[in-house]
Design an enzyme around this catalytic site. Structure first.
Site, short mmCIF file in Angstrom:
data_model
loop_
_atom_site.label_atom_id
_atom_site.label_comp_id
_atom_site.label_asym_id
_atom_site.label_seq_id
_atom_site.Cartn_x
_atom_site.Cartn_y
_atom_site.Cartn_z
N LYS A 1 0.84 -1.20 0.00
CA LYS A 1 0.00 0.00 0.00
C LYS A 1 0.88 1.26 0.00
O LYS A 1 1.89 1.32 0.71
CB LYS A 1 -0.90 -0.02 1.24
N SER B 1 -9.04 2.94 3.67
CA SER B 1 -8.09 3.53 2.75
C SER B 1 -7.31 2.51 1.92
O SER B 1 -6.56 2.89 1.02
CB SER B 1 -7.10 4.40 3.53
N SER C 1 -9.53 0.67 7.84
CA SER C 1 -9.02 0.69 6.46
C SER C 1 -8.60 -0.66 5.90
O SER C 1 -8.30 -0.75 4.71
CB SER C 1 -7.85 1.67 6.35
#
Length: 465
Positions: A67, A144, A168
């Site tokens: 990520k 996220s 997230s």
């Protein structure tokens, strides 16, 4: 090869490579072809890198992505999904968790899309553009870790790195019909660049197709690293070994939020009903929750998050020699930076204390005999892209929209507890809301044991479309 990549998980893929059924090179070539073919529609992977040779670990040869938020990956720029960081220096080292992924044999092929600074429940950064949900490309993949969930649900990867500071990992897992476990505070190191994430609110792990992938990857990355300020309790056995043993009959308390004015849609209601029915069928006891904390976690979370965002901006300004200029930050980030800069030391200290007290209250609640808490992961199916974005005039209204969409996940971040989203219910459109389970601090093994039992009773990969 396509059938193998579609139907198996990361462990199965590694096993096939080890058995000589397919080569590492063939897997990598097929994966990169899928990224070339599918990523333009999904916009899940924002950076593609030349992979390094795989280490001889448990997951040798399995493609994986990191990520684009907080964690350094050498040879790439950690942009945090922000234009203000787009020209940051190239990372000259790996974060500890990234190093451990490489050591496990994973082949890092790139970085995945994240909303700016990881602040949103949808992944639509101005820097890279919106990330689509493979279940319905007009809808949000969540945030996220939206790029992670989209890359896995679309079949580009079997698993992907994710992080969770307010839901997230679980939010995008719910949105895309995947399995997502948020570990306990201190389970996975944030070193060497930080001792903790967002004052302990944030943790890191992966979004996966299967429970065993989550267990094997958590074994690979968990544990103390040099200089860490604290570590979660060491489990009695490996997480992989734990999932081989079904859990004993559990007391599971159900909370749907209705007593606090939370409204959920019919799919979220279905997620609770499906989990309750299956858990009862498996011999677990279901009862109504009487949680000691509910709506009271918003204030400390806001203070802690905005303080940490303001500190991140100050570090960036010191490196690049200028404050954020016109167009460097989206309205939401700009608003949070301004708010965070005005928070006092006593306010921040009190917010940390309040969060720790919440953790103690939930610890006492579980000690009274409640093994797990069950909620829907989200209050509704993923909304259309754009609906959860904030503009300069409606940041406050954005907060209300986001809170209405994800009212259940942040509690476990405040308390440090492990929690998971399990895909058990789908509507006629192929959309889903996950079933969300929260366990006592340090009890990831209990969550994984239940998840494996649920998965065996109702397999969730390949996804039931």
């Amino acid at each position: 090869m396509d059938d193998l990549l579609d139907r198996t998980d990361a462990v199965g893929l590694a096993d096939a490579i080890r058995a000589g059924e397919v080569s590492e090179a063939e897997v990598l070539e097929a994966t990169m072809a899928r990224i070339d073919e599918r990523n333009p529609a999904m916009n899940a992977i924002t950076t593609v890198v030349e992979p390094e040779p795989a280490a001889d670990g448990r997951l040798r040869g399995v493609p994986f992505a990191i990520k684009d938020l907080h964690f350094a990956m050498r040879g790439t720029v950690t942009t945090h999904g922000s234009r203000y960081f787009a020209d940051a220096p190239v990372d000259d080292h790996d974060a500890e968790v990234v190093r451990r992924y490489r050591e496990a044999g994973l082949v890092l092929v790139g970085r995945t899309n994240s909303p700016e600074l990881g602040l949103s429940t949808t992944t639509e950064p101005a820097l890279f553009g919106p990330c689509a949900n493979p279940l319905d490309a007009s809808r949000s993949a969540g945030g996220s870790s939206g790029g992670a969930s989209s890359s896995v649900a679309s079949g580009m990867l079997t698993a992907a790195h994710a992080s969770d500071g307010g839901g997230s990992i679980r939010i995008p897992s719910s949105a895309c019909g995947l399995f997502g476990l948020k570990p306990s505070r201190g389970r996975v190191s944030f070193g060497p660049d930080a001792g903790e994430g967002w004052s302990g609110y944030s943790t890191t792990h992966a979004i996966t197709r299967t429970v065993r992938d989550s267990a094997v990857m958590l074994d690979a990355i968990s544990g103390l690293a040099t200089g860490d300020p604290y570590v979660a309790p060491t489990p009695d056995t490996t997480f992989e070994a734990a999932i081989a043993v079904p859990p004993p009959p559990l007391r599971i308390a159900v909370w749907d939020g209705s007593a606090d004015g939370i409204e959920i849609d019919e799919v979220a209601r279905g997620a609770i009903d499906a989990a309750v029915a299956l858990c009862e069928e498996l011999g677990h006891h279901i009862e109504e929750a009487d949680l000691p904390i509910r709506r009271g976690m918003g204030s400390p979370q806001g203070i802690i998050t905005t303080s940490n965002i303001a500190a991140l901006m100050a570090r960036r300004e010191a490196v690049c020699g200028r404050p954020p200029g016109e167009g460097d930050l989206e309205p939401l980030a700009a608003s949070m930076v301004a708010r965070g800069a005005d928070i006092s030391g006593p306010d921040y200290a009190q917010a940390v204390l309040d969060s720790h007290l919440m953790g103690r209250k939930m610890g006492q609640y579980h000690a009274s005999g409640i093994d797990l808490v069950l909620t829907p992961t989200l209050a509704r199916v993923p909304p259309p892209l754009g609906e959860l974005m904030a503009d300069a005039h409606d940041v406050a209204a954005w907060g209300a929209r986001q809170g209405a969409y994800s009212p259940f996940c942040a509690m476990a971040n405040a308390t440090g507890q492990p929690a998971m989203s399990v895909p058990l219910h789908w509507d006629h459109r192929g959309l889903t809301v996950g079933s969300h389970f929260i366990a006592p601090y340090g009890a990831e093994a209990l969550l994984l044991r239940l998840a494996a039992q649920l998965e065996q009773a109702r397999p969730f990969w390949p996804q039931p479309r």
